[in-house]
Write a protein that holds these residues in place. Structure first.
Motif, PDB file in Angstrom:
ATOM      1  N   VAL A 138       0.910  -1.160   0.018  1.00 33.17           N
ATOM      2  CA  VAL A 138       0.007  -0.099  -0.035  1.00 33.17           C
ATOM      3  C   VAL A 138       0.755   1.180  -0.081  1.00 33.17           C
ATOM      4  O   VAL A 138       2.035   1.238   0.534  1.00 33.17           O
ATOM      5  CB  VAL A 138      -0.782   0.017   1.123  1.00 33.17           C
ATOM      6  N   ALA A 139       0.302   2.375  -0.415  1.00 34.84           N
ATOM      7  CA  ALA A 139       1.135   3.423  -0.517  1.00 34.84           C
ATOM      8  C   ALA A 139       1.449   4.235   0.661  1.00 34.84           C
ATOM      9  O   ALA A 139       0.864   4.026   1.621  1.00 34.84           O
ATOM     10  CB  ALA A 139       0.149   4.699  -1.443  1.00 34.84           C
ATOM     11  N   CYS A 140       2.614   4.836   1.057  1.00 34.62           N
ATOM     12  CA  CYS A 140       3.298   5.291   2.094  1.00 34.62           C
ATOM     13  C   CYS A 140       2.503   6.581   2.639  1.00 34.62           C
ATOM     14  O   CYS A 140       2.300   6.918   3.824  1.00 34.62           O
ATOM     15  CB  CYS A 140       4.577   5.418   1.974  1.00 34.62           C
ATOM     16  N   LYS A 141       1.853   7.336   1.697  1.00 32.43           N
ATOM     17  CA  LYS A 141       1.154   8.194   1.799  1.00 32.43           C
ATOM     18  C   LYS A 141       1.687   9.643   2.658  1.00 32.43           C
ATOM     19  O   LYS A 141       1.314  10.465   3.340  1.00 32.43           O
ATOM     20  CB  LYS A 141      -0.254   8.275   2.659  1.00 32.43           C
ATOM     21  N   THR A 142       3.143   9.632   2.329  1.00 26.52           N
ATOM     22  CA  THR A 142       3.992  10.755   3.008  1.00 26.52           C
ATOM     23  C   THR A 142       3.919  11.940   2.268  1.00 26.52           C
ATOM     24  O   THR A 142       3.348  12.021   1.193  1.00 26.52           O
ATOM     25  CB  THR A 142       5.425  10.132   2.988  1.00 26.52           C
ATOM     26  N   ARG A 143       4.021  13.055   2.938  1.00 26.82           N
ATOM     27  CA  ARG A 143       3.961  14.412   2.290  1.00 26.82           C
ATOM     28  C   ARG A 143       5.270  14.715   1.807  1.00 26.82           C
ATOM     29  O   ARG A 143       5.500  15.741   1.209  1.00 26.82           O
ATOM     30  CB  ARG A 143       3.506  15.395   3.190  1.00 26.82           C
ATOM     31  N   ARG A 144       6.231  14.053   2.395  1.00 27.61           N
ATOM     32  CA  ARG A 144       7.897  14.638   1.826  1.00 27.61           C
ATOM     33  C   ARG A 144       8.167  14.262   0.532  1.00 27.61           C
ATOM     34  O   ARG A 144       8.404  13.016   0.378  1.00 27.61           O
ATOM     35  CB  ARG A 144       8.714  13.978   2.944  1.00 27.61           C
ATOM     36  N   ALA A 145       8.507  15.145  -0.155  1.00 25.98           N
ATOM     37  CA  ALA A 145       8.858  14.935  -1.648  1.00 25.98           C
ATOM     38  C   ALA A 145      10.274  14.166  -1.648  1.00 25.98           C
ATOM     39  O   ALA A 145      10.465  13.559  -2.497  1.00 25.98           O
ATOM     40  CB  ALA A 145       8.925  16.041  -2.464  1.00 25.98           C
ATOM     41  N   SER A 146      10.984  14.596  -0.586  1.00 25.14           N
ATOM     42  CA  SER A 146      12.240  13.871  -0.744  1.00 25.14           C
ATOM     43  C   SER A 146      12.353  12.281  -0.185  1.00 25.14           C
ATOM     44  O   SER A 146      13.232  11.699  -0.336  1.00 25.14           O
ATOM     45  CB  SER A 146      13.297  14.494   0.525  1.00 25.14           C
ATOM     46  N   ARG A 147      11.247  11.841   0.398  1.00 25.89           N
ATOM     47  CA  ARG A 147      10.932  10.341   0.453  1.00 25.89           C
ATOM     48  C   ARG A 147      10.403   9.660  -0.701  1.00 25.89           C
ATOM     49  O   ARG A 147      10.680   8.837  -0.933  1.00 25.89           O
ATOM     50  CB  ARG A 147      10.270  10.283   1.679  1.00 25.89           C
ATOM     51  N   CYS A 148       9.142  10.451  -0.879  1.00 30.70           N
ATOM     52  CA  CYS A 148       8.338   9.700  -2.198  1.00 30.70           C
ATOM     53  C   CYS A 148       7.724  10.667  -2.994  1.00 30.70           C
ATOM     54  O   CYS A 148       6.873  11.310  -2.482  1.00 30.70           O
ATOM     55  CB  CYS A 148       7.072   8.859  -1.371  1.00 30.70           C
ATOM     56  N   PRO A 149       8.050  11.093  -4.177  1.00 29.35           N
ATOM     57  CA  PRO A 149       7.560  12.074  -4.881  1.00 29.35           C
ATOM     58  C   PRO A 149       6.222  11.875  -5.208  1.00 29.35           C
ATOM     59  O   PRO A 149       5.439  12.663  -5.636  1.00 29.35           O
ATOM     60  CB  PRO A 149       8.802  12.157  -6.000  1.00 29.35           C
ATOM     61  N   ALA A 150       6.013  10.596  -5.520  1.00 31.73           N
ATOM     62  CA  ALA A 150       4.829  10.395  -5.827  1.00 31.73           C
ATOM     63  C   ALA A 150       3.356  10.513  -5.037  1.00 31.73           C
ATOM     64  O   ALA A 150       2.527  11.093  -5.309  1.00 31.73           O
ATOM     65  CB  ALA A 150       4.450   8.931  -6.536  1.00 31.73           C
TER      66      ALA A 150
ATOM     67  N   TYR B  18      -0.564  14.836  -1.743  1.00 34.57           N
ATOM     68  CA  TYR B  18      -0.765  15.610  -0.847  1.00 34.57           C
ATOM     69  C   TYR B  18      -0.559  17.055  -1.291  1.00 34.57           C
ATOM     70  O   TYR B  18      -1.436  17.994  -0.933  1.00 34.57           O
ATOM     71  CB  TYR B  18       0.597  15.292   0.195  1.00 34.57           C
ATOM     72  N   ARG B  19       0.280  17.362  -2.249  1.00 33.08           N
ATOM     73  CA  ARG B  19       0.326  18.875  -2.767  1.00 33.08           C
ATOM     74  C   ARG B  19      -0.979  19.123  -3.292  1.00 33.08           C
ATOM     75  O   ARG B  19      -1.497  19.989  -3.200  1.00 33.08           O
ATOM     76  CB  ARG B  19       1.448  18.917  -3.665  1.00 33.08           C
ATOM     77  N   ALA B  20      -1.453  18.140  -4.090  1.00 35.69           N
ATOM     78  CA  ALA B  20      -2.775  18.376  -4.672  1.00 35.69           C
ATOM     79  C   ALA B  20      -3.768  18.478  -3.957  1.00 35.69           C
ATOM     80  O   ALA B  20      -4.771  19.574  -4.215  1.00 35.69           O
ATOM     81  CB  ALA B  20      -3.077  17.228  -5.968  1.00 35.69           C
ATOM     82  N   ASP B  21      -3.864  17.700  -2.951  1.00 37.60           N
ATOM     83  CA  ASP B  21      -4.799  17.819  -2.017  1.00 37.60           C
ATOM     84  C   ASP B  21      -4.810  19.340  -1.282  1.00 37.60           C
ATOM     85  O   ASP B  21      -5.892  19.837  -0.858  1.00 37.60           O
ATOM     86  CB  ASP B  21      -4.944  17.033  -0.910  1.00 37.60           C
ATOM     87  N   THR B  22      -3.835  19.786  -0.645  1.00 33.19           N
ATOM     88  CA  THR B  22      -3.570  20.935  -0.361  1.00 33.19           C
ATOM     89  C   THR B  22      -3.713  22.062  -1.090  1.00 33.19           C
ATOM     90  O   THR B  22      -4.502  22.864  -0.902  1.00 33.19           O
ATOM     91  CB  THR B  22      -2.154  21.037  -0.008  1.00 33.19           C
TER      92      THR B  22
ATOM     93  N   ALA C 278       0.835  25.174  -1.506  1.00 33.64           N
ATOM     94  CA  ALA C 278       0.850  23.658  -1.646  1.00 33.64           C
ATOM     95  C   ALA C 278       2.309  23.237  -2.024  1.00 33.64           C
ATOM     96  O   ALA C 278       2.666  22.124  -1.884  1.00 33.64           O
ATOM     97  CB  ALA C 278      -0.322  23.266  -2.822  1.00 33.64           C
ATOM     98  N   LYS C 279       3.049  24.024  -2.670  1.00 34.65           N
ATOM     99  CA  LYS C 279       4.256  23.835  -3.287  1.00 34.65           C
ATOM    100  C   LYS C 279       4.985  23.496  -1.835  1.00 34.65           C
ATOM    101  O   LYS C 279       6.039  22.739  -1.823  1.00 34.65           O
ATOM    102  CB  LYS C 279       4.953  24.874  -3.997  1.00 34.65           C
ATOM    103  N   TYR C 280       5.060  24.238  -0.872  1.00 31.11           N
ATOM    104  CA  TYR C 280       5.779  24.224   0.372  1.00 31.11           C
ATOM    105  C   TYR C 280       5.427  23.232   1.379  1.00 31.11           C
ATOM    106  O   TYR C 280       6.082  22.950   2.360  1.00 31.11           O
ATOM    107  CB  TYR C 280       6.116  25.604   1.058  1.00 31.11           C
ATOM    108  N   ALA C 281       4.253  22.691   1.177  1.00 26.61           N
ATOM    109  CA  ALA C 281       3.649  21.801   1.865  1.00 26.61           C
ATOM    110  C   ALA C 281       4.274  20.262   1.774  1.00 26.61           C
ATOM    111  O   ALA C 281       4.185  19.557   2.913  1.00 26.61           O
ATOM    112  CB  ALA C 281       2.036  21.578   1.756  1.00 26.61           C
ATOM    113  N   THR C 282       5.057  20.151   1.022  1.00 28.42           N
ATOM    114  CA  THR C 282       5.737  18.892   0.497  1.00 28.42           C
ATOM    115  C   THR C 282       7.291  18.802   0.971  1.00 28.42           C
ATOM    116  O   THR C 282       7.910  17.871   0.738  1.00 28.42           O
ATOM    117  CB  THR C 282       5.663  18.387  -0.687  1.00 28.42           C
ATOM    118  N   LYS C 283       7.704  20.062   1.572  1.00 27.41           N
ATOM    119  CA  LYS C 283       8.921  20.331   1.758  1.00 27.41           C
ATOM    120  C   LYS C 283       9.096  20.360   3.411  1.00 27.41           C
ATOM    121  O   LYS C 283       8.398  20.867   4.218  1.00 27.41           O
ATOM    122  CB  LYS C 283       9.629  21.393   0.916  1.00 27.41           C
ATOM    123  N   ALA C 284      10.450  20.262   3.692  1.00 24.89           N
ATOM    124  CA  ALA C 284      10.731  20.546   5.087  1.00 24.89           C
ATOM    125  C   ALA C 284      12.343  20.774   5.475  1.00 24.89           C
ATOM    126  O   ALA C 284      12.792  21.621   4.467  1.00 24.89           O
ATOM    127  CB  ALA C 284      10.595  19.019   5.955  1.00 24.89           C
TER     128      ALA C 284
END
Length: 453
Positions: free
Chosen positions: A59-71, A76-80, A304-310
């Protein structure tokens, strides 16, 4: 990769990989699910992972971090994006009339903790970093001037001119207390609006609601600042219009007052005196309009662009610091290493325990949520996910056979699951990229199934 292609269940593996959308670190589950008719006990459907490739369901990891899983981060970015835009233009359960409510795009920054290398442009031309005549040197013998015109990808951007003079303690304490500073800002904002209308804060809630959505972003120097959409609504949220006196001008004035009014005091510890922290002098407040550069679409895309970065954007890690980690060998920048060391040092002080600095050292002290919103701003991420799940599964519902479906048509679901690993082998990662057309995900050996490379 050759072994995976030669497996007799490769087609099923590939189909599941496409369904995951290119997830770079899928979670592996073992178990079974039974669907029962609660009235008769009849088994309507039974599923087991024994028939899945490798005996596991991925199952998908559903992380918001682009550095871990871009897909998954893209989902998450689209939802935000849709969450923020719905609060500005309507949709997703928010009336379209919300577009007429006063709204501002606000950026709150951190104060200065020492000069750092920066990139400035004027009239399309890059300016020198810190040109100073007769600047001299700091107590550590380093020049306080820099005439370099830094490129966008220059690794020196955000690095202090003198690492020994830079206030690393103040930086991590500000990051740790930034959520509290934001909370006090929202309270001061409401009090100022109440004073503008000649009301008490309690009476303000009967005629006006302040709604917001914000995201945290790391600056190159390692401090967080907030981008926020702040909107004025009527007493019942976006469905009601605000009073006539609640204009953009009133909102902008209240924001400026609240930013200057709030402070937060750090804990006092042995060798670390208490200090008062406030927002930085750089404040940006701009109206959000339906036309022009700062439209609802542009603002939603920006947030939304910054919601996937940390914090990894500043040269640090996207995972927690382990007790076995050698800080001197970590793949981080020198500035980030000093900030991490400061977090660990302060986190060991009993007076600083409440800030949990050691636990959040990889985030340079910041432990707040990266994207948050007020209750009445718009829809929620949970509602968006539920709608997506319903859309994907509404054709595959298990029913008791009584049609059309009614509220009495219920199915009892009994599930047994257990965690069996996470991630992809290097060969699986290559196949995933080829099957889904997604960029090759970063290889994280610690996330491979079984933890082996």
């Amino acid at each position: 990769m050759a072994a995976a292609l030669a497996r007799p269940d490769y087609r099923r593996w590939a189909a599941r990989t496409r369904a995951l959308g290119g997830c770079a670190q899928p979670i592996h589950l073992r178990g079974r699910v039974e669907y029962l008719d609660p009235a008769t006990g009849e088994v309507l459907h039974r599923y087991t992972t024994a028939h899945e490739p490798g005996g596991v369901l991925r199952v998908a990891c559903k992380t918001r971090r682009a550095s871990r899983c871009p897909a998954c981060a893209e989902v998450y970015r689209a939802d935000t994006y849709h969450l923020v835009r719905a609060g500005l233009a309507g949709g997703k359960g928010v009336p379209a009339s919300v577009a007429s409510h006063p709204a501002a795009f606000v950026t709150l920054t951190a104060p200065s903790f020492g000069p750092v290398h920066t990139r400035r442009e004027k009239a399309g031309h890059v300016q020198p970093c810190h040109p100073r005549r007769n600047a001299g040197t700091c107590p550590h013998g380093r020049s306080l001037s820099c005439t370099t015109r830094h490129d966008v990808d220059d690794p020196h951007l955000g690095e202090p001119l003198c690492p020994d003079c830079y206030d690393h303690t103040g930086t991590v304490l500000f990051n740790a207390l930034a959520p509290e500073l934001w909370r006090r800002f929202t309270l001061a904002l409401r009090r100022r609006l109440a004073k503008t209308a000649g009301l008490t804060p309690t009476d303000l809630g009967r005629v006006l609601t302040v709604s917001f959505a914000k995201v945290a972003e790391y600056q190159r120097r390692g401090t967080v600042h907030f981008h926020a959409v702040i909107r004025l609504d009527g007493p019942h949220g976006p469905a009601t219009a605000p009073p006539a006196w609640a204009t953009y001008e009133a909102l902008a004035e209240a924001v400026g007052h609240a930013v200057r009014a709030v402070t937060v005091t750090t804990p006092e510890a042995d060798g670390v005196p208490a200090r008062t922290l406030a927002w930085g002098a750089q404040l940006d407040v701009r109206p959000i309009t339906t036309t022009g550069e700062l439209t609802d679409t542009a603002v939603a895309a920006y947030i939304a662009k910054y919601a996937t970065k940390a914090a990894e954007c500043t040269g640090t890690l996207d995972r927690r610091i382990r007790p076995t980690d050698d800080l001197n060998t970590l793949p981080v920048s020198d500035h980030a290493r000093r900030l991490i060391t400061t977090c660990l040092r302060l986190g060991a002080l009993p007076e600083m325990a409440g800030l949990r600095l050691a636990e959040w050292a990889h985030m340079l002290g910041f432990r707040g949520h990266f994207s948050t919103k007020s209750r009445r701003y718009s829809t929620t991420l949970g509602h968006l996910r539920a709608a997506r799940i319903h859309h994907n599964h509404h054709r595959h519902q298990i029913t008791t056979g009584r049609l059309p479906l009614t509220d009495e048509d219920q199915v009892l679901v009994i599930a047994h699951w257990r965690y069996a690993g996470q991630g992809l082998t290097p060969g699986q990662a290559l196949l995933t990229a080829a099957l889904t057309g997604k960029p090759l995900p970063p290889l994280n050996p610690s996330a491979l199934p079984g933890g082996a490379v």
